[in-house]
Design a protein around this motif. Structure first.
Motif, short mmCIF file in Angstrom:
data_model
loop_
_atom_site.label_atom_id
_atom_site.label_comp_id
_atom_site.label_asym_id
_atom_site.label_seq_id
_atom_site.Cartn_x
_atom_site.Cartn_y
_atom_site.Cartn_z
N VAL A 62 0.83 -1.21 0.00
CA VAL A 62 0.00 0.00 0.00
C VAL A 62 0.86 1.25 0.00
O VAL A 62 1.87 1.34 0.72
N SER A 63 0.46 2.23 -0.81
CA SER A 63 1.10 3.55 -0.77
C SER A 63 0.31 4.43 0.21
O SER A 63 -0.92 4.48 0.14
N LEU A 64 1.03 5.09 1.10
CA LEU A 64 0.40 5.97 2.09
C LEU A 64 0.64 7.43 1.70
O LEU A 64 1.78 7.81 1.41
N ILE A 65 -0.42 8.21 1.70
CA ILE A 65 -0.31 9.65 1.43
C ILE A 65 -0.92 10.38 2.62
O ILE A 65 -2.09 10.20 2.95
N GLY A 66 -0.12 11.20 3.28
CA GLY A 66 -0.61 11.92 4.44
C GLY A 66 -0.37 13.41 4.32
O GLY A 66 0.71 13.86 3.94
N GLN A 67 -1.41 14.17 4.63
CA GLN A 67 -1.27 15.63 4.63
C GLN A 67 -0.94 16.10 6.05
O GLN A 67 -1.58 15.68 7.02
N SER A 68 0.07 16.94 6.18
CA SER A 68 0.45 17.54 7.46
C SER A 68 0.66 16.46 8.52
O SER A 68 1.47 15.56 8.34
N LEU A 69 -0.08 16.49 9.63
CA LEU A 69 0.07 15.48 10.68
C LEU A 69 -0.19 14.08 10.13
O LEU A 69 0.43 13.10 10.56
N GLY A 70 -1.09 13.98 9.14
CA GLY A 70 -1.35 12.68 8.52
C GLY A 70 -0.11 12.10 7.86
O GLY A 70 0.05 10.87 7.78
N GLY A 71 0.78 12.97 7.40
CA GLY A 71 2.04 12.50 6.83
C GLY A 71 2.97 11.94 7.88
O GLY A 71 3.68 10.96 7.64
N ILE A 72 2.99 12.57 9.06
CA ILE A 72 3.79 12.04 10.17
C ILE A 72 3.28 10.65 10.56
O ILE A 72 4.06 9.72 10.75
N TYR A 73 1.97 10.53 10.64
CA TYR A 73 1.38 9.22 10.94
C TYR A 73 1.74 8.20 9.86
O TYR A 73 2.03 7.03 10.16
N SER A 74 1.73 8.62 8.60
CA SER A 74 2.04 7.71 7.50
C SER A 74 3.47 7.19 7.62
O SER A 74 3.73 6.00 7.40
N ARG A 75 4.39 8.06 7.96
CA ARG A 75 5.79 7.64 8.14
C ARG A 75 5.90 6.60 9.25
O ARG A 75 6.64 5.61 9.13
N GLU A 76 5.17 6.81 10.35
CA GLU A 76 5.24 5.88 11.47
C GLU A 76 4.57 4.55 11.14
O GLU A 76 5.04 3.49 11.57
N LEU A 77 3.50 4.58 10.37
CA LEU A 77 2.87 3.33 9.94
C LEU A 77 3.81 2.53 9.04
O LEU A 77 3.88 1.31 9.12
N ALA A 78 4.55 3.24 8.19
CA ALA A 78 5.53 2.57 7.33
C ALA A 78 6.64 1.96 8.17
O ALA A 78 7.18 0.89 7.84
N ARG A 79 6.99 2.62 9.27
CA ARG A 79 8.02 2.09 10.16
C ARG A 79 7.53 0.79 10.82
O ARG A 79 8.31 -0.14 11.06
N MET A 80 6.23 0.74 11.12
CA MET A 80 5.65 -0.43 11.78
C MET A 80 5.37 -1.57 10.82
O MET A 80 5.43 -2.75 11.19
N PHE A 81 5.01 -1.22 9.56
CA PHE A 81 4.60 -2.25 8.59
C PHE A 81 5.37 -2.10 7.28
O PHE A 81 4.78 -1.86 6.22
N PRO A 82 6.69 -2.22 7.32
CA PRO A 82 7.49 -1.99 6.11
C PRO A 82 7.20 -2.96 4.97
O PRO A 82 7.38 -2.61 3.80
N ASP A 83 6.75 -4.17 5.29
CA ASP A 83 6.48 -5.15 4.23
C ASP A 83 5.16 -4.88 3.52
O ASP A 83 4.98 -5.31 2.38
#
Length: 291
Positions: free
Chosen positions: A112-133
């Protein structure tokens, strides 16, 4: 009222007005965007996360645009982004969205590609850290991912007032908590391509906080990372036609042969200089992306 607070409130109002113009521009340029923007393959899942205090509907134009272009885009499904009451919310978010991300990846046979605006982008980065696969790449839109407690002056004070209203805690306190708990919020998610779209005229967060710092672009770990500077507002990034074009372009970028975004490729020869008005600097890539 302190001078900076007054200026920040005026900047916030100006940013909102600009966003209204960007929404009008999107409507007017839709036929052109439909011809120019790259298409997805019909099975590329995309999950979008709204900015702080933003409802899911704020990114509906982005989702509609992507779905029309052959991507499979959907919103995070958690309603208004009310911000974190504590840094523990990051882990909670993983529990709330982890299964959804895995299910989307399984359903479409692609990460999945994650697109986050503002704080949503910070959350997206952290979700990618948790679920890199399960995460293919992250695209942030004006996300202040690189602000520390002693740099809160780089964030519009209007955001601070709203944060107190929604969470009961000031921005500085939350940033201090993150540093005390040694959370690696500033570093990019390992192994996941990261694109930061930012504006030099952002009325909410300074460009120094929304672009990927050079130290992370210089990481020679083979992971694509890219800064894309676009003249736009903060609030209107999800509807700005130039941002939409860049997002679609980066969603189809080849992870194994990553080439920098080049807006000039979308205009005919005589107009090649025109994008420089809206994309002041060429996209900045991580060194490893050139290999």
């Amino acid at each position: 009222m302190p001078v900076k607070t007054t200026i920040d409130i005026l900047r916030l109002q100006g940013d909102a007005l600009w966003a209204g113009g960007e929404f009008a521009a999107k409507i007017l340029t839709e036929p052109l965007l439909d011809q120019m923007a790259p298409r997805g393959d019909g099975r590329t899942p995309v999950l979008t996360l709204p900015g702080f205090s933003g409802p899911e509907v704020s990114l509906r134009p982005l989702n509609r645009f992507l779905n029309k272009r052959g991507f499979v885009a959907d919103s995070w499904g958690l309603g208004i982004n009310r911000g974190p009451e504590s840094m523990e919310y990051i882990a909670t978010l993983g529990r709330l969205l982890g299964d959804r991300i895995k299910m989307m990846a399984d359903e479409h046979g692609k990460a999945v590609s994650l697109i986050g605006q503002s704080l949503g982008g910070i959350y997206s980065r952290e979700l990618a850290r948790m679920f890199p696969d399960e995460v293919d790449r992250v695209i942030t839109l004006g996300s202040p991912a690189h602000v520390k407690a002693d740099q809160q002056h780089l964030i519009n004070k209007g955001v601070g007032f709203a944060m107190r209203w929604f969470t009961g805690r000031p921005v500085e306190e939350l940033l201090n908590e993150a540093e005390l708990e040694n959370l690696s919020l500033h570093s990019p998610p390992p192994g996941v391509p990261l694109v930061a779209i930012f504006s030099p005229y952002d009325g909410i967060a300074h460009a120094d906080t929304t672009s990927i710092p050079k130290e992370y672009l210089d990481l020679n770990d083979g992971v694509p990372r890219e800064n894309i500077e676009i003249v736009c507002s903060h609030i209107g990034m999800g509807v700005n036609p130039l941002v939409l074009l860049a997002v679609a372009d980066r969603l189809v970028a080849d992870r194994d042969n990553w080439q920098g975004f080049d807006a000039r490729s979308y205009v005919p020869g005589p107009l090649k200089g025109l994008p420089q008005l809206f994309f002041p600097e060429p996209a900045m890539l991580a060194r490893s992306s050139y290999a």
